[in-house]
Design an enzyme around this catalytic site. Structure first.
Site: not given
Ligand SMILES: *Cc1c(COP(=O)(O)O)cnc(C)c1O
Length: 383
Positions: A187
């Protein structure tokens, strides 16, 4: 042309510096490894950055989504409208609270949920809408909030892709909706694993703080600290979802770099835009004038039926790409449990067959972007 000799360009890479490393070491040498001063500091810094009253640190965005649904009292018998083209957690957490995920179409341009289709999916059981800000481009919040107001629905924002994105000059998370962020390594900024829930509502923030630690009225800091005391009560059967200081140590310094990260992503996205705009066989992502796009992803669309060849062509040239996401209504669990089937969401399925994300992150150098551009141009001639 020596394809094989070229260094692999991964699809995503985090950017960590000495600051993060030293802060983690400092945390490991301190007596507080779990939720304490650094988590609080990071929460305060994050809330100030977003422009929201409360930010609650959690172990993941998945945990944030789960608690967001719970604190809005969504549960058994309720329906939640969300896009199908999203990561599993967006829908899995709806199932975790006992509600039914109702998948709506996306707008092919932004790849975000289509407000018109939300309206069509509303029933007397609908309680909430989850808006995903796909790739970092905000969903149409004005339209979504207006529908929510008209039908008395809760809006939860899945901002896993949208740290620092802006909608009409306000940061995502600064509105009145409960918003969930992710710090997973791919991210826009990371804490290795981690998430954050933001809200202006003190009651919601307080309940999330209790639910993230077993439903206890006091966390470790308030029991084992100098001014703490051992007594506590369990007011709800909560979860173990609290962010801890080792994560926050990374996040504190990542947050200081977030503007630089987003500027760099925008700079590189513009290079891709210029190279691919108007080229036969490829469509660049839209960026509407009223948003600041964080470009967590740079998803292009290729001709229907050509995506997998395009992927292979780039892979042969040592360029990592990825597909976000396989629509959830086509996943065995959702098909078998809720009766979804291919053909239910034609616009979503069409986008899925075309979409592929190119590498885009601050640790890339301009020459890496140029190599991706050249490789894409070559592959387009072959597919
Ligand atoms: C990565 C992601 C999540 C989950 O994030 P985590 O921190 O890994 O639990 C939820 N929604 C979307 C759209 C994502 O890309």
């Amino acid at each position: 042309m020596g394809k094989k000799e070229e260094i692999f360009i991964p699809f995503a890479r985090p950017w960590l510096g000495e600051e993060e490393i030293n802060e983690v070491i400092d945390t490991l040498k301190s007596d507080w490894l779990t939720t304490a001063g650094k988590t609080r500091q990071f929460e305060e810094d994050f809330a100030a950055y977003i422009g929201v009253k409360h930010a609650v640190g959690l172990t993941s965005c998945t945990a944030a989504l789960h608690l967001a649904l719970l604190v809005h009292d969504i549960g058994s018998g309720d329906e939640v409208i969300l896009p199908s083209l999203t990561f599993a957690s967006t829908a899995n957490t709806v199932v975790h609270v006992g509600a039914r995920p109702v998948f709506a179409e996306i707008k092919p341009d932004t790849v975000c949920i289509d407000p018109e289709d939300i309206k069509k999916k509303i029933t007397k059981n609908t309680k909430a809408i989850i808006a995903v800000h796909y790739a970092g481009h905000p969903a149409n919040l004005d339209a979504i909030n207006a529908i929510a107001k008209e039908y008395n629905l809760v809006v939860i924002e899945d901002a896993a892709h949208a740290i620092g994105s802006e909608y009409k000059n306000k940061k995502i998370g600064a509105g009145k909706n409960t918003t969930c962020f992710s710090f997973y390594p791919t991210k826009t900024m990371t804490t290795a694993e981690g998430g954050m829930l933001t809200t202006d509502d003190s009651k919601i923030a307080e309940r999330v703080r209790v639910l993230r630690i077993h439903g206890m009225t006091k966390d470790g800091w308030n029991r084992y600290g100098k001014d703490g005391s051992w007594q506590y009560q369990i007011v709800e059967p909560g979860w173990k979802y609290h962010m801890f200081d080792v994560q926050a140590a990374i996040g504190m310094h990542q947050l200081k770099k977030i503007n630089f990260f987003i500027e760099k992503r925008n700079e590189y996205a513009t290079l891709y835009d210029v190279a691919f705009d108007g080229i036969e066989g490829i469509e660049i992502p839209v960026r509407y004038g009223d948003v600041l796009h964080s470009y967590h992803l740079y998803p292009v669309k290729v001709k229907r039926g050509k995506r997998d060849e395009f992927y292979k062509g780039l892979k042969e040239r040592n360029i990592g790409t990825s597909v976000q996401f396989i629509p959830l209504h086509l996943m065995p669990y959702y098909e078998n449990t809720f009766g979804y089937a291919k053909g239910d969401l034609p616009a979503t399925e069409k986008v899925f067959e075309q979409i592929i994300s190119l590498p885009l992150y601050p640790r890339m150098e301009k020459k890496d972007i140029e190599r991706v551009i050249t490789s894409v141009q070559e592959v387009l001639k072959e597919v």
